[in-house]
Enzyme design. Structure first.
Site, short mmCIF file in Angstrom:
data_model
loop_
_atom_site.label_atom_id
_atom_site.label_comp_id
_atom_site.label_asym_id
_atom_site.label_seq_id
_atom_site.Cartn_x
_atom_site.Cartn_y
_atom_site.Cartn_z
N GLU A 49 -11.28 22.96 118.32
CA GLU A 49 -10.56 24.43 118.54
C GLU A 49 -10.09 23.89 120.04
O GLU A 49 -9.24 24.61 120.16
CB GLU A 49 -12.26 25.25 119.45
CG GLU A 49 -12.77 26.03 118.36
CD GLU A 49 -12.53 27.18 118.10
OE1 GLU A 49 -10.97 27.55 118.30
OE2 GLU A 49 -12.55 27.39 116.20
N TYR A 67 -13.60 31.85 125.24
CA TYR A 67 -13.20 31.46 123.77
C TYR A 67 -14.35 30.19 122.84
O TYR A 67 -14.62 31.14 122.04
CB TYR A 67 -12.23 31.85 123.40
CG TYR A 67 -11.53 31.47 122.03
CD1 TYR A 67 -12.04 32.57 121.35
CD2 TYR A 67 -11.33 30.42 122.07
CE1 TYR A 67 -11.36 31.84 119.81
CE2 TYR A 67 -11.26 30.24 120.60
CZ TYR A 67 -11.00 30.53 119.77
OH TYR A 67 -10.43 30.36 118.26
N ASP A 93 -9.34 35.58 120.84
CA ASP A 93 -8.40 34.82 120.62
C ASP A 93 -7.11 36.17 120.92
O ASP A 93 -6.62 37.03 120.38
CB ASP A 93 -8.49 33.54 120.41
CG ASP A 93 -7.96 33.50 118.72
OD1 ASP A 93 -7.89 34.80 118.58
OD2 ASP A 93 -7.88 33.16 118.25
N CYS A 101 2.30 45.63 105.80
CA CYS A 101 1.21 46.68 106.05
C CYS A 101 0.15 47.22 104.66
O CYS A 101 -0.26 48.02 104.16
CB CYS A 101 1.65 47.94 106.63
SG CYS A 101 1.79 47.37 108.18
N CYS A 109 -2.53 45.23 103.17
CA CYS A 109 -3.79 44.75 103.64
C CYS A 109 -4.56 45.86 103.61
O CYS A 109 -4.77 47.18 103.60
CB CYS A 109 -3.26 45.32 105.34
SG CYS A 109 -4.34 45.44 106.39
#
Length: 334
Positions: free
Chosen positions: A34, A117, A135, A196, A199
């Site tokens: 991370e 986070y 995030d 899109c 998606c």
């Protein structure tokens, strides 16, 4: 909301990239990944992750290392405060928790350099606790899907998005959902020109197929003013030795090494260099809030007036952690 969670989780099962930190519950490895992946692409960060776990396979190995070695291993990743905080946090875990990573969100978030986070990521990925990660990827997906135009860099905006993410995360599989929504933002709902048409969320997304809304979301209040800086470096060698300084103070590249430096208000050569050094390289280096214009001069003499010079053996230069500007210059010299 249930459909959103189900669709994005199913998408992840089919499309997730195989990454080493996803196949472990070791909180040290998860934390390391991370930290490395903050401000860093996965394809760049992966090799650094592997180098770190090879050199420091146990958290206490990292804690016991000297800071210069950690910075040297980090060299090239930028945002070096991450490396310094990584080292200090490892020492904190060694000293306060006997080298065992704490297991609750409340304890994890108290560690140096760990914010909401990262604490949520470690809590869910290592310990299966229902803490939602928020995030840049998550902001983008939630803003577009739910049609939220509250600024993500405002207090109210951050609260809205965190509360929404918390309401979505399933207690039965928090790690899966957190990984899924971040991965979805990384490879499907990307910042520019997302597809899109392919998606799984487009049928119910508030921004789907609308280029203006896609570009607008997530919304930020304003940009931080960019500061211009002019760095003039002196490359000076004598008797197989080279002049080198360590950066101090709370500034960029703290504790990294570089040639002796004069910072000025413009690109004109400092008067100290005019008669005894010549310009041999220049470059522009862009940081998040700074544009650094760098000029490298080679000295034709042994001394420069006004400098307190410190020398090291030239052959030892590779042992010193240096920043990207220095790397670029040395590469140009090869």
């Amino acid at each position: 909301m249930a459909d959103f969670v189900l669709l994005i989780s199913d998408w992840y099962r089919l499309n997730a990239r195989e990454l080493p930190w996803r196949s472990t519950k070791n909180p040290y490895f998860i934390w390391l990944s991370e930290v490395i992946l903050q401000q860093t692409r996965v394809d760049q960060g992966l090799n650094y992750y592997l180098k770190f776990i090879e050199n420091y396979p146990v958290l206490n190995h990292l804690a016991d290392a000297d800071e210069a070695s950690v910075l040297k291993l980090w060299q090239g990743l930028g945002y070096y405060s991450r490396a310094r905080n990584l080292h200090k946090t490892a020492q904190q875990v060694r000293d306060e928790y006997q080298g065992e990573f704490p297991k609750t969100y409340q304890e994890i978030i108290q560690l140096k350099g760990i914010g909401p986070y990262t604490a949520a990521a470690i809590s869910s990925f290592a310990f299966d606790l229902p803490h939602a990660v928020v995030d840049g990827n998550v902001y983008r997906i939630l803003s577009r899907y739910y049609g939220i135009d509250e600024a993500i860099d405002s207090g109210p905006g951050k609260k809205i998005f965190q509360e929404l993410a918390d309401s979505l995360i399933p207690e039965s599989a928090p790690a899966l959902f957190n990984q899924a929504i971040m991965e979805f933002g990384a490879i499907q709902c990307v910042p520019n020109n997302p597809d899109c048409g392919s998606c799984v969320l487009s049928a119910s997304c508030a921004s789907a197929f609308n280029p203006e809304l896609i570009k607008k979301r997530p919304f930020k209040k304003g940009k931080t003013k960019v500061r211009k800086r002019y760095f003039h470096y002196l490359h000076l060698e004598k008797d197989q030795q080279i002049a080198l300084d360590q950066r101090t103070g709370k500034d960029v590249w703290e504790k990294l090494y570089e040639f002796p430096l004069i910072e000025s208000d413009d690109d004109l050569a400092p008067s100290a260099f005019k008669d005894s050094a010549h310009l041999c390289y220049q470059t522009k280096h862009i940081l998040s809030h700074q544009h650094i214009y760098a000029y490298f001069y080679k000295s034709t003499g042994a001394e420069i007036e006004g400098f307190e010079l410190k020398f090291i053996d030239k052959k030892d230069l590779p042992d010193y952690p240096i920043h990207r500007l220095m790397e670029k210059y040395l590469e140009s010299e090869e």
